[in-house]
Design a protein around this motif. Structure first.
Motif, mmCIF file in Angstrom:
data_model
loop_
_atom_site.group_PDB
_atom_site.id
_atom_site.type_symbol
_atom_site.label_atom_id
_atom_site.label_comp_id
_atom_site.label_asym_id
_atom_site.label_seq_id
_atom_site.Cartn_x
_atom_site.Cartn_y
_atom_site.Cartn_z
ATOM 1 N N CYS A 69 0.891 -1.206 0.088
ATOM 2 C CA CYS A 69 -0.173 -0.067 0.027
ATOM 3 C C CYS A 69 0.784 1.206 -0.004
ATOM 4 C CB CYS A 69 -0.996 -0.017 1.372
ATOM 5 S SG CYS A 69 -2.168 -1.096 1.231
ATOM 6 N N ARG A 70 0.487 2.114 -0.732
ATOM 7 C CA ARG A 70 1.370 3.391 -1.099
ATOM 8 C C ARG A 70 0.673 4.467 -1.790
ATOM 9 N NH1 ARG A 70 3.004 3.777 -6.099
ATOM 10 N NH2 ARG A 70 2.690 2.106 -7.457
ATOM 11 N N LEU B 58 -3.922 5.599 -13.236
ATOM 12 C CA LEU B 58 -2.802 5.852 -12.465
ATOM 13 C C LEU B 58 -1.412 6.078 -13.619
ATOM 14 C CD1 LEU B 58 -3.297 3.055 -9.619
ATOM 15 C CD2 LEU B 58 -3.902 5.299 -9.741
ATOM 16 N N PRO B 59 -1.069 6.934 -13.555
ATOM 17 C CA PRO B 59 0.029 7.052 -14.673
ATOM 18 C C PRO B 59 1.274 6.372 -14.550
ATOM 19 C CG PRO B 59 -0.267 9.242 -13.552
ATOM 20 C CD PRO B 59 -1.204 8.287 -12.971
ATOM 21 N N ASP B 60 1.739 6.011 -13.342
ATOM 22 C CA ASP B 60 2.967 5.162 -12.895
ATOM 23 C C ASP B 60 2.695 3.739 -13.567
ATOM 24 O OD1 ASP B 60 4.010 7.258 -11.861
ATOM 25 O OD2 ASP B 60 3.678 6.574 -9.804
ATOM 26 N N THR B 61 1.627 3.299 -13.454
ATOM 27 C CA THR B 61 1.089 1.811 -13.869
ATOM 28 C C THR B 61 0.375 1.740 -14.992
ATOM 29 O OG1 THR B 61 -0.832 1.509 -12.454
ATOM 30 C CG2 THR B 61 1.443 0.996 -11.659
ATOM 31 N N HIS C 230 -4.367 6.503 -2.659
ATOM 32 C CA HIS C 230 -3.536 5.748 -2.064
ATOM 33 C C HIS C 230 -4.001 4.420 -2.733
ATOM 34 C CE1 HIS C 230 -2.060 7.751 1.525
ATOM 35 N NE2 HIS C 230 -3.152 8.255 1.652
ATOM 36 N N HIS C 231 -3.029 3.266 -3.132
ATOM 37 C CA HIS C 231 -3.178 2.340 -3.964
ATOM 38 C C HIS C 231 -2.530 1.114 -3.112
ATOM 39 C CE1 HIS C 231 -2.326 -1.036 -6.883
ATOM 40 N NE2 HIS C 231 -3.513 -0.427 -7.462
ATOM 41 N N CYS C 232 -3.501 -0.084 -3.054
ATOM 42 C CA CYS C 232 -2.854 -1.323 -2.253
ATOM 43 C C CYS C 232 -3.050 -2.385 -3.268
ATOM 44 C CB CYS C 232 -3.886 -1.675 -1.055
ATOM 45 S SG CYS C 232 -3.847 -0.578 0.097
ATOM 46 N N ARG D 256 2.759 -18.251 -16.021
ATOM 47 C CA ARG D 256 2.740 -17.784 -14.709
ATOM 48 C C ARG D 256 1.978 -16.088 -15.029
ATOM 49 N NH1 ARG D 256 6.694 -15.837 -9.905
ATOM 50 N NH2 ARG D 256 5.259 -15.344 -8.388
ATOM 51 N N GLU D 257 1.163 -15.679 -14.318
ATOM 52 C CA GLU D 257 0.328 -14.525 -14.244
ATOM 53 C C GLU D 257 1.077 -13.902 -13.153
ATOM 54 O OE1 GLU D 257 -1.619 -11.356 -15.250
ATOM 55 O OE2 GLU D 257 -1.936 -12.975 -16.374
ATOM 56 N N ASP D 258 1.806 -12.586 -13.617
ATOM 57 C CA ASP D 258 2.518 -12.061 -12.392
ATOM 58 C C ASP D 258 2.402 -10.425 -12.502
ATOM 59 O OD1 ASP D 258 4.034 -11.380 -14.355
ATOM 60 O OD2 ASP D 258 6.147 -11.998 -13.529
ATOM 61 N N LYS D 259 1.301 -10.050 -12.871
ATOM 62 C CA LYS D 259 1.014 -8.547 -12.954
ATOM 63 C C LYS D 259 0.307 -8.350 -11.615
ATOM 64 C CE LYS D 259 0.070 -8.062 -17.973
ATOM 65 N NZ LYS D 259 -0.986 -8.182 -19.018
ATOM 66 N N PRO D 260 0.529 -7.205 -11.015
ATOM 67 C CA PRO D 260 -0.098 -6.793 -9.738
ATOM 68 C C PRO D 260 -1.595 -6.593 -9.974
ATOM 69 C CG PRO D 260 1.131 -4.895 -10.705
ATOM 70 C CD PRO D 260 1.496 -6.247 -11.591
ATOM 71 N N LYS D 261 -2.294 -7.027 -8.841
ATOM 72 C CA LYS D 261 -3.729 -6.833 -8.905
ATOM 73 C C LYS D 261 -3.964 -5.727 -7.611
ATOM 74 C CE LYS D 261 -4.411 -10.352 -11.650
ATOM 75 N NZ LYS D 261 -4.691 -10.098 -13.092
ATOM 76 N N THR D 262 -5.034 -5.075 -7.860
ATOM 77 C CA THR D 262 -5.462 -3.959 -7.020
ATOM 78 C C THR D 262 -6.363 -4.552 -6.030
ATOM 79 O OG1 THR D 262 -5.280 -2.238 -8.683
ATOM 80 C CG2 THR D 262 -6.718 -1.873 -6.764
#
Length: 112
Positions: A40-41, A55-58, A76-78, A96-102
Motif C-alpha cells: 500500500c502506498r 494511475l500514470p505510474d502503472t 492511495h493504492h493497495c 505464470r500471471e505475475d501482474k499486480p492486482k489492485t
C-alpha cells in the motif's frame, strides 16, 4: 557511538512503522482489510471524465466504484502479486500471471 547508532536505527525503524500505520486499519468498500502485509502506498492519480481513476505510474484504470474515501485527502493504492498460472491454448503451456492486482484504492472525496 553505539548509543548514537542505536538511536538512529530506532528513529529509522519507527518512522517506517509510522508511515505504514495509516494502512493498518484501512478497509475497502466491502469492509475487508486492505493491507494485510501487502503493498500500500500513496500514488498519483487522475480523475477521468467518466469518474474512473487513471494511475500514470502503472497505466492502470481503477473503476470509480472501487474507490473508498481517503483518510488523508491523498490517493492511495493497495495491491498484491497473485501467483496464478494461466493456460495459454496457443502454446499449450501454463504461464505464470505475475501482474499486480489492485485490492484497494482510496481517493479524496472531492476528486470525483
Amino acid at each position: 557511538m553505539k548509543a548514537l547508532m542505536a538511536a538512529i536505527a530506532l528513529l529509522c525503524l519507527s518512522s517506517s512503522v509510522l508511515a505504514h500505520d495509516i494502512y493498518s486499519d484501512l478497509r475497502d468498500r466491502d469492509g475487508h482489510l486492505c493491507c494485510n502485509g501487502q503493498d500500500c502506498r500513496p500514488v498519483q492519480a487522475r480523475v477521468l471524465p467518466n469518474g474512473n481513476y487513471y494511475l500514470p505510474d502503472t497505466g492502470e484504470i481503477i473503476p470509480a466504484n472501487m474507490a473508498t474515501p481517503s483518510p488523508d485527502d491523498r490517493f492511495h493504492h493497495c495491491g498484491y502479486y497473485p501467483i496464478l498460472y494461466v493456460f495459454d491454448p496457443l502454446t499449450g503451456q501454463w504461464e505464470r500471471e505475475d501482474k499486480p492486482k489492485t485490492s484497494c484504492f482510496f481517493a479524496p472525496m472531492h476528486s470525483s
